[in-house]
Design a protein around this motif. Structure first.
Motif, PDB file in Angstrom:
ATOM      1  N   ASN A 195      -5.329   0.283   4.897  1.00  0.00           N
ATOM      2  CA  ASN A 195      -4.433   1.193   4.189  1.00  0.00           C
ATOM      3  C   ASN A 195      -4.879   1.478   2.760  1.00  0.00           C
ATOM      4  O   ASN A 195      -4.649   2.557   2.231  1.00  0.00           O
ATOM      5  CB  ASN A 195      -3.002   0.624   4.171  1.00  0.00           C
ATOM      6  N   ARG A 227     -17.133   2.804  -2.161  1.00  0.00           N
ATOM      7  CA  ARG A 227     -15.779   3.264  -1.823  1.00  0.00           C
ATOM      8  C   ARG A 227     -15.707   3.603  -0.334  1.00  0.00           C
ATOM      9  O   ARG A 227     -16.687   4.051   0.256  1.00  0.00           O
ATOM     10  CB  ARG A 227     -15.427   4.504  -2.654  1.00  0.00           C
ATOM     11  N   LYS A 275     -10.650   6.319  -3.149  1.00  0.00           N
ATOM     12  CA  LYS A 275     -10.657   6.145  -4.597  1.00  0.00           C
ATOM     13  C   LYS A 275     -10.944   4.701  -4.972  1.00  0.00           C
ATOM     14  O   LYS A 275     -11.629   4.414  -5.940  1.00  0.00           O
ATOM     15  CB  LYS A 275      -9.306   6.562  -5.192  1.00  0.00           C
ATOM     16  N   ARG A 276     -10.376   3.792  -4.225  1.00  0.00           N
ATOM     17  CA  ARG A 276     -10.590   2.379  -4.540  1.00  0.00           C
ATOM     18  C   ARG A 276     -11.976   1.910  -4.092  1.00  0.00           C
ATOM     19  O   ARG A 276     -12.423   2.235  -2.994  1.00  0.00           O
ATOM     20  CB  ARG A 276      -9.542   1.503  -3.849  1.00  0.00           C
ATOM     21  N   ARG A 285       1.782   7.402   6.195  1.00  0.00           N
ATOM     22  CA  ARG A 285       2.397   7.123   4.895  1.00  0.00           C
ATOM     23  C   ARG A 285       3.854   7.543   4.802  1.00  0.00           C
ATOM     24  O   ARG A 285       4.259   8.254   3.881  1.00  0.00           O
ATOM     25  CB  ARG A 285       1.575   7.740   3.769  1.00  0.00           C
ATOM     26  N   ASP A 297      -8.652   4.392   0.397  1.00  0.00           N
ATOM     27  CA  ASP A 297      -8.224   5.776   0.207  1.00  0.00           C
ATOM     28  C   ASP A 297      -9.308   6.672  -0.379  1.00  0.00           C
ATOM     29  O   ASP A 297      -9.035   7.782  -0.823  1.00  0.00           O
ATOM     30  CB  ASP A 297      -6.998   5.806  -0.702  1.00  0.00           C
ATOM     31  N   SER A 335      -1.656   4.117   6.830  1.00  0.00           N
ATOM     32  CA  SER A 335      -2.177   5.142   5.925  1.00  0.00           C
ATOM     33  C   SER A 335      -2.439   6.491   6.590  1.00  0.00           C
ATOM     34  O   SER A 335      -2.632   7.488   5.910  1.00  0.00           O
ATOM     35  CB  SER A 335      -3.440   4.642   5.222  1.00  0.00           C
ATOM     36  N   SER A 336      -2.397   6.577   7.917  1.00  0.00           N
ATOM     37  CA  SER A 336      -2.547   7.870   8.591  1.00  0.00           C
ATOM     38  C   SER A 336      -1.285   8.696   8.399  1.00  0.00           C
ATOM     39  O   SER A 336      -1.328   9.920   8.478  1.00  0.00           O
ATOM     40  CB  SER A 336      -2.733   7.689  10.095  1.00  0.00           C
ATOM     41  N   GLN A 382     -13.298   5.507   2.731  1.00  0.00           N
ATOM     42  CA  GLN A 382     -12.205   6.425   2.976  1.00  0.00           C
ATOM     43  C   GLN A 382     -11.913   6.508   4.458  1.00  0.00           C
ATOM     44  O   GLN A 382     -12.828   6.512   5.291  1.00  0.00           O
ATOM     45  CB  GLN A 382     -12.597   7.812   2.458  1.00  0.00           C
ATOM     46  N   ARG A 383     -10.633   6.588   4.768  1.00  0.00           N
ATOM     47  CA  ARG A 383     -10.251   6.673   6.163  1.00  0.00           C
ATOM     48  C   ARG A 383     -10.535   8.064   6.698  1.00  0.00           C
ATOM     49  O   ARG A 383     -10.285   9.052   6.038  1.00  0.00           O
ATOM     50  CB  ARG A 383      -8.754   6.386   6.293  1.00  0.00           C
ATOM     51  N   SER A 438       0.826  -1.206   0.000  1.00  0.00           N
ATOM     52  CA  SER A 438       0.000   0.000   0.000  1.00  0.00           C
ATOM     53  C   SER A 438       0.858   1.254   0.000  1.00  0.00           C
ATOM     54  O   SER A 438       0.359   2.353  -0.177  1.00  0.00           O
ATOM     55  CB  SER A 438      -0.912   0.018   1.231  1.00  0.00           C
TER      56      SER A 438
END
Ligand SMILES: [Zn+2]
Length: 748
Positions: A704, A652, A709-710, A511, A707, A508-509, A654-655, A446
C-alpha cells in the motif's frame, strides 16, 4: 470498600452529571429517532432465518440467504434492489482473486462399520434388503376456521395475523426520564457425521466418494514425520490440522483416500477447551489432490484415538455427493438514493459478508442483519420525514467475504469510484457466552481518514450512556433491546486488524476508508456453536446505532454542516498522539526519529482526508485545528537524526493499475501462485514478526505504501512506524518479488 466505591460512582454519574453528555455530531432529535427505531429484535429475527442456511460461496444455501436479504430490502422499500451474478469457474480472475468455483453438497455421511457384539446403543440392523420410506400424495387440507364452526367439541378459532403493532409514548420535549450401503450381516453401522442434519461436518470443497477404509491416526498430519512407520495408502487419515493443510501430503503423496479432521477453533484463550465444538473445515479449492474431509469434535476424535492406540481396527464408510461446479458469486445490493444535487452520485456503503457455515450466527449473519436493520431504519425515518434525505446515496452490499467484494469492485469499477467511505460489519452481536470484545477498528496507516474518528465519537458516547444505565438504571439513551442484555457496551477503539472485506476497500488499488465494527475474540467462531442463542439483541441494536449514525453523518456531510468536525479532529489527534507516545517507549535511535516524522505526516493526512467530502477552503480551515505543534512538542521531527538514504534504498516502487486488490485474498494467494510460476522464493517478510504486527500485515502495508513517491527506505520506515522496526533488506526483497510477478514497477 464496596459501599465506598458505589458512593463515588453515584456521585460522578449524578451529582456532577459528568457522564451525561449530549450525543456527538448529529442533532439530538435525529439521534433520538435512530435510537428509538433501531430494533435489536428485528435484526435477531432476520439472523435466526439466515443462520438456518449453510452459506458456502456459490452454493444453494448462499443463494437462499441472498434471496432472503433481497426480499427484505424490497419489503423495506429500498431502491435499486439487485442480486449481481459474477461467473466463478476457477479460471476467471477478478483483480487478485482467482474466482473459486461454486461448491455444493447433496450428501455426506461418515459411518463406522462394527461387528455385531461390539457395544452400541444407537442402531438396529434393518431386517432385510432396503427400506424405502416414500412420501406421496402430499396435501395440505384446509378447514375453515371462523369462530363459529364447531369441529366436535372444538369451536374453530378464527385465524390471527398481525401486520403492525407499535406502542409509543409521546413525550414532551424537555421531560427526559430512559445426505449407502446396507451393512453385511453381523455388522453394525454407527453414524459419525451427517451433512443433512449438520452441514458443518463436511469440509468445504469435498468431492464425491464412496469409500470403506480403515482409519489411521497421524497426529497433526502436516509433516512427513507425522507419517513415519504408518501406511496410509488406501486408508483414511485422522488429523488435527485442517483437511486443506494435509491433503497434498496425505492424499497426493502418500495415497490416503480421505480425511477426518478434529481441527480446533481459532486460537484464543479458549482454544481446544470445549471438546464438543465441530469446526468449519476446508480443503484447498485449487489443489489437484481432490478428496473429501469430515470434521469431528475433539470428543469424537479422542474416542477414536484411544481405541486406535489400544490396537482396535476402526473401519469407516464414507459416502459423499458433493463437488465444485461453475457458478456465480452473488452480491445483493440496494440503495437509499441521496437528495437531488451534486453529491447524489457519491455513495456511502454499508458492507458485511453473507457467506459462511451454518449457523454462522455471529460470523456473520450478525453483520448482515445489522446493516439490514440500518437499511430498514434509515428508509423508514427518511420516509417519515424524521431524518432529512442525505446528500449522498447510501448503499447496502451483501457479498461472499472478500472474494465477493473484490469481484464487485473489479467487475464494476464505477462502484469503487463513487464510494467515499464504507461502514463494514463482521461479527457485531456476540453475547456474554462468546467472550467477545466489541471493536471500532481504524484503518491502516497507509490510508488515514477522519471517518474513524466519526465512528469512535458515536461508540464512545454509547459506551458512556450504556455504562451509566448499567451502573445506575438511569440513562437518556440506554440503547437496550427488550430481549437483550443490559450491560455496558465497552467498545474499544482499536488499531487496524486484518481479516475481512475492509482489507479490500482499503487496499491501495481502491483507497476507500472503511470503518470496521467487529467482535474479537469469539470462542465459537467458525464452529457449530456459533448459534443464534449466543447473539445479544442489545449489542445488535448498539452496533446498528453506531453504524447508522456514522454512515448517515458521512452521507450528509457538506461544507454547511462541517462545524462539528472541529472538536472531533482535536479529540482524534490527542487520542492518536497519546497512543503513539505509549508505543514510542519500545523504540530507540533512528527508528524513533522515523516514528516521529511518520506520525506527524499521519496527522496531516487525516486532515487531508476531509477533501473527499468538503471544499478545499473549509478543509483548510478545519485543518488548522490539527495543530501539528502538539506532535512537534512531544515527538519533535526536527530533532530527528535520519540516516541519509543512498544506493538501493532510494529506489521507488509504484503499483501497476492491474491487478487490483490485496495479494492474499480468500482461498487464494496471488503472490504464492505467481511466485511459483516466476521462480521467486517466498519473501522472508511474510514470516517476519515485529513489535506490533506480523508478516501478513507488513506485506499488506508495504504494498500500500508503494505509491511511486516513497523510496524503499521510506516504505520501510512507514511499515516500521506502524508495526515495529523491520530490516530494509526484507522490505526490498518483498518489493522486488512484487516487481517480478508484475504487481509493482520500479520508477526512477
Ligand atoms: Zn467474518
Amino acid at each position: 470498600m464496596k459501599r465506598m466505591c458505589l458512593g463515588i460512582v453515584t456521585s460522578l454519574l449524578l451529582d456532577g452529571g459528568i457522564l451525561a453528555q449530549k450525543p456527538p455530531l448529529l442533532p439530538e432529535k435525529e439521534v433520538r429517532a435512530l435510537a428509538n427505531e433501531l430494533s435489536g429484535e428485528t435484526a435477531k429475527r432476520n439472523l435466526e432465518v439466515i443462520a438456518t442456511s449453510h452459506r458456502q460461496r456459490g452454493s444453494q444455501g448462499f443463494h437462499a440467504a441472498a434471496e432472503l436479504v433481497a426480499e427484505r430490502v424490497r419489503a423495506y422499500g429500498l431502491s435499486n434492489v439487485e442480486i449481481f451474478e459474477f461467473p466463478a469457474d476457477g479460471k476467471i480472475f477478478y483483480g487478485t482473486q482467482r474466482s473459486r468455483p461454486a461448491w455444493d453438497a447433496e450428501l455426506g455421511e461418515l459411518s463406522e462399520l462394527r461387528h455385531r457384539g461390539l457395544p452400541s446403543k444407537d442402531r438396529k440392523i434393518p431386517a432385510e434388503g432396503e427400506q424405502t420410506i416414500r412420501l406421496c400424495d402430499v396435501e395440505i387440507f384446509e378447514f375453515p376456521a371462523d369462530g363459529k364452526i364447531f369441529y366436535g367439541t372444538q369451536r374453530s378459532r378464527p385465524a390471527w395475523d398481525a401486520e403492525l403493532g407499535e406502542l409509543s409514548e409521546l413525550r414532551h420535549r424537555g421531560l427526559l426520564s430512559k445426505d449407502r450401503k446396507i451393512p453385511a450381516e453381523g455388522e453394525q453401522t454407527i453414524r459419525l457425521c451427517d451433512y443433512a442434519s449438520e452441514p458443518v461436518v463436511l469440509a468445504e470443497d469435498s468431492e464425491s466418494a464412496e469409500v470403506t477404509a480403515d482409519l489411521v491416526d497421524v497426529g497433526e498430519g502436516t509433516k512427513e514425520s507425522d507419517y513415519a512407520g504408518k501406511d496410509v495408502k488406501g486408508r483414511i487419515v485422522l488429523v488435527s490440522a485442517q483437511p486443506g493443510a494435509v491433503e497434498d501430503l496425505a492424499v497426493g503423496k502418500l495415497g490416503a483416500v480421505g480425511i477426518v479432521s478434529y481441527a480446533q477453533n481459532q486460537k484464543t484463550a479458549w482454544w481446544g477447551e470445549d471438546e464438543n465444538l465441530i469446526r468449519w473445515g476446508h480443503l484447498e479449492t485449487f489443489s489437484p489432490n481432490k478428496t473429501f474431509g469430515f470434521m469431528v469434535s475433539l470428543k469424537t476424535a479422542r474416542g477414536l484415538r484411544e481405541r486406535l492406540h489400544k490396537g482396535d481396527k476402526i473401519t469407516l464408510e464414507a459416502v459423499v455427493k458433493a463437488g465444485q461446479h461453475p457458478g456465480n458469486y452473488e452480491v445483493v445490493t440496494a440503495t437509499i438514493p441521496g437528495a437531488e444535487g451534486k453529491f447524489k452520485e457519491e455513495e456511502i456503503a454499508f458492507s458485511c459478508h453473507l457467506d459462511h457455515q451454518r449457523p454462522g450466527a455471529n460470523d456473520n449473519a450478525s453483520g448482515c442483519v445489522t446493516i439490514l436493520e440500518v437499511a430498514r431504519t434509515l428508509q423508514k425515518l427518511i420516509g417519515e420525514g424524521k431524518l432529512e434525505r442525505p446528500a449522498r446515496t447510501i448503499r447496502f452490499i451483501f457479498p461472499p467475504e472478500i472474494e465477493g467484494t473484490l469481484t464487485l469492485l473489479n467487475a464494476k469499477p464505477e462502484f469503487a469510484k463513487r464510494t467515499k467511505a464504507v461502514v463494514h460489519m463482521d461479527m457485531v452481536g456476540g453475547g456474554a457466552e462468546t467472550k467477545a470484545v466489541f471493536h471500532v477498528t481504524r484503518g491502516p496507516m497507509s490510508l488515514p481518514s477522519f471517518a474513524h474518528d466519526v465512528a469512535w465519537a458515536f461508540a464512545e458516547w454509547v459506551n458512556q450512556e450504556s455504562y451509566q444505565f448499567a451502573a445506575t438504571g438511569r440513562a437518556d439513551y440506554p440503547l437496550v433491546a427488550p430481549e437483550g442484555d443490559k450491560g455496558p457496551l465497552r467498545a474499544e477503539y482499536s488499531a487496524y486488524t486484518m481479516g475481512s472485506d475492509h482489507d479490500v476497500y482499503q487496499d491501495s488499488s481502491f483507497r476507500i476508508p472503511a470503518i470496521y465494527l467487529n467482535d474479537w475474540p469469539d470462542r465459537y467462531i467458525h464452529t457449530n456453536f456459533d448459534s443464534a442463542a449466543n447473539i445479544d439483541p442489545t449489542k445488535l441494536k448498539r452496533a446498528a446505532f453506531i453504524g447508522a449514525a456514522s454512515g448517515y453523518f458521512l452521507a450528509n456531510l457538506q461544507d454547511a454542516n462541517a462545524e462539528p468536525l472541529k472538536e472531533l479532529n482535536e479529540q482524534g489527534r490527542y487520542r492518536r498522539v497519546s497512543r503513539a507516545l505509549i508505543r514510542r517507549e519500545a523504540l530507540r535511535d533512528e527508528n524513533l526519529a522515523n516514528y516521529t516524522q511518520f506520525w506527524t505526516r499521519e496527522e496531516q493526512a487525516v486532515g487531508d482526508s476531509l477533501l473527499a467530502f468538503l471544499s478545499r477552503g473549509i478543509t483548510e480551515g478545519l485543518q488548522a485545528y490539527y495543530g501539528v505543534s502538539l506532535m512537534g512538542n512531544s515527538l519533535n521531527p526536527l530533532k530527528a537524526l535520519r540516516p541519509i538514504p543512498r544506493g538501493e534504498d532510494l529506489i521507488r516502487f509504484q503499483r501497476k493499475t492491474e491487478p487490483k486488490g490485496p495479494l492474499a485474498v480468500f482461498g487464494y494467494d496471488y503472490l504464492e501462485d505467481h511466485a511459483k510460476a516466476a521462480g521467486v522464493a517466498t519473501p522472508k517478510l511474510l514470516n517476519y514478526e515485529g513489535l506490533w504486527g506480523g508478516g501478513e500485515e507488513y506485506a499488506y502495508e508495504a504494498l500500500n505504501f508503494a505509491d511511486g513517491k516513497r523510496s524503499a527506505q521510506e516504505i520501510r520506515d512507514a511499515v516500521s512506524a506502524e508495526y515495529g522496526p523491520v530490516p530494509l533488506e526484507l522490505v526490498l526483497e518483498y518489493l522486488r518479488a512484487l516487481v517480478k510477478i508484475g504487481v509493482l514497477e520500479q520508477v526512477k
